[in-house]
Design a protein around this motif. Sequence first.
Motif, PDB file in Angstrom:
ATOM      1  N   VAL A  50       0.838  -1.203   0.000  1.00  0.00           N
ATOM      2  CA  VAL A  50       0.000   0.000   0.000  1.00  0.00           C
ATOM      3  C   VAL A  50       0.873   1.252   0.000  1.00  0.00           C
ATOM      4  O   VAL A  50       0.664   2.181  -0.787  1.00  0.00           O
ATOM      5  CB  VAL A  50      -0.963   0.004   1.198  1.00  0.00           C
TER       6      VAL A  50
ATOM      7  N   LEU B  80       1.024   3.921  -3.022  1.00  0.00           N
ATOM      8  CA  LEU B  80       0.605   5.287  -2.682  1.00  0.00           C
ATOM      9  C   LEU B  80       1.701   6.281  -3.040  1.00  0.00           C
ATOM     10  O   LEU B  80       1.437   7.353  -3.587  1.00  0.00           O
ATOM     11  CB  LEU B  80       0.274   5.395  -1.192  1.00  0.00           C
ATOM     12  N   SER B  81       2.936   5.918  -2.715  1.00  0.00           N
ATOM     13  CA  SER B  81       4.056   6.814  -2.991  1.00  0.00           C
ATOM     14  C   SER B  81       4.321   6.948  -4.476  1.00  0.00           C
ATOM     15  O   SER B  81       4.591   8.043  -4.983  1.00  0.00           O
ATOM     16  CB  SER B  81       5.311   6.315  -2.272  1.00  0.00           C
TER      17      SER B  81
ATOM     18  N   GLN C  97       0.913   8.831  -5.799  1.00  0.00           N
ATOM     19  CA  GLN C  97       0.531  10.114  -5.206  1.00  0.00           C
ATOM     20  C   GLN C  97       1.732  10.953  -4.766  1.00  0.00           C
ATOM     21  O   GLN C  97       1.560  12.119  -4.417  1.00  0.00           O
ATOM     22  CB  GLN C  97      -0.391   9.888  -4.006  1.00  0.00           C
TER      23      GLN C  97
ATOM     24  N   ALA D 230       2.536   9.593   0.964  1.00  0.00           N
ATOM     25  CA  ALA D 230       2.829   8.408   1.763  1.00  0.00           C
ATOM     26  C   ALA D 230       3.288   8.802   3.165  1.00  0.00           C
ATOM     27  O   ALA D 230       2.926   8.158   4.158  1.00  0.00           O
ATOM     28  CB  ALA D 230       3.890   7.551   1.071  1.00  0.00           C
TER      29      ALA D 230
ATOM     30  N   ALA E 167       0.475   9.578   5.266  1.00  0.00           N
ATOM     31  CA  ALA E 167      -0.341   8.401   5.572  1.00  0.00           C
ATOM     32  C   ALA E 167       0.193   7.611   6.757  1.00  0.00           C
ATOM     33  O   ALA E 167      -0.532   6.787   7.324  1.00  0.00           O
ATOM     34  CB  ALA E 167      -0.409   7.486   4.345  1.00  0.00           C
TER      35      ALA E 167
ATOM     36  N   THR F 134      -5.549   2.335  -3.231  1.00  0.00           N
ATOM     37  CA  THR F 134      -4.720   3.193  -4.083  1.00  0.00           C
ATOM     38  C   THR F 134      -5.560   3.944  -5.116  1.00  0.00           C
ATOM     39  O   THR F 134      -5.247   5.089  -5.453  1.00  0.00           O
ATOM     40  CB  THR F 134      -3.633   2.360  -4.785  1.00  0.00           C
TER      41      THR F 134
ATOM     42  N   ALA G 245      -7.291   6.865  -3.248  1.00  0.00           N
ATOM     43  CA  ALA G 245      -6.421   7.564  -2.300  1.00  0.00           C
ATOM     44  C   ALA G 245      -6.686   9.067  -2.272  1.00  0.00           C
ATOM     45  O   ALA G 245      -6.714   9.687  -1.206  1.00  0.00           O
ATOM     46  CB  ALA G 245      -4.960   7.283  -2.628  1.00  0.00           C
TER      47      ALA G 245
ATOM     48  N   PRO H 209      -4.683  11.025   2.845  1.00  0.00           N
ATOM     49  CA  PRO H 209      -3.581  10.212   3.354  1.00  0.00           C
ATOM     50  C   PRO H 209      -3.872   9.514   4.673  1.00  0.00           C
ATOM     51  O   PRO H 209      -3.432   8.385   4.883  1.00  0.00           O
ATOM     52  CB  PRO H 209      -2.430  11.225   3.508  1.00  0.00           C
TER      53      PRO H 209
ATOM     54  N   SER I 116      -6.248   6.531   4.047  1.00  0.00           N
ATOM     55  CA  SER I 116      -5.519   5.541   3.252  1.00  0.00           C
ATOM     56  C   SER I 116      -4.529   4.777   4.131  1.00  0.00           C
ATOM     57  O   SER I 116      -4.410   3.555   4.041  1.00  0.00           O
ATOM     58  CB  SER I 116      -4.767   6.228   2.110  1.00  0.00           C
TER      59      SER I 116
END
Length: 254
Positions: A43, A47-48, A51, A56, A59, A162, A165, A170, A173
């Motif tokens: 995840v 995410l990184s 987004q 991240a 988050a 994701t 997101a 964040p 998520s």
Amino acid sequence: MTVFYLKFLITPTLMLAISLAARRWGTQIGGLLSGLPVTSALVMLFLSLEQGPGFALQAVPGALAGLAAVQATYLFYFLVTRRVGALTGCIAALAVYAASAFVMSRIGEVALSVGVTVLLLTLIIVVTSTTAQAHAANVVPLPRWVIPMRMLTATLLLAAITASAQWLGPVASGLLAPIPIIAWPLAVFAHVQGGHHELGAIVRGNAIGAVGVLGFYLAVKSTIVALGTVPSISAAVVLAVVATFVLAKVLDRR
């Protein structure tokens, strides 16, 4: 598009590998492996990548709050099922998870989440110490559909988190990242088929693995902006694995 296809390749492959390892080497090893930051790392990775590292990073507090809520759920389920059945225990434990996750996410303090998680992990390891050791190597047979179910569920959860997101933000998520897709079904099936002692072994193994998850999130928080996505998450996963297996060895000697 490459990231999209990676989600549907890496996630089910990892779920399959961990599930087969649990089937081969027993209950506590299964709990330990399922406690590692498999879903969490995936995840955070995606995410990184999609987004940005800043997303991240934001988050991580939610993820730590979610980790505390997950451990509260395991401890509650282990204790309450001494008096009630698995179905009642599951329903009550899910309510505990929802309440814990809500409270911890509203507080949003990283130090508090870490402290609560450490306390819960310590309590789990203590209360399972006498019930789990004799059953650590037992292999509890699972229905054939369990492994495909884990693979599908993990992949769908990763894709859902994701993909949504930006809408979730964040914190939400991150809060969803530690959901125990592998460990929770394994714990319930071990309990139903092997009894409370088998549940103790899986919960204990998961708690030991969660120490690595905690280290993973703290390492990501400290390094993801400076090092970048792949180096940071790779180093955090290595740290999690080393911390988990060192702790497991220390506890086994005792």
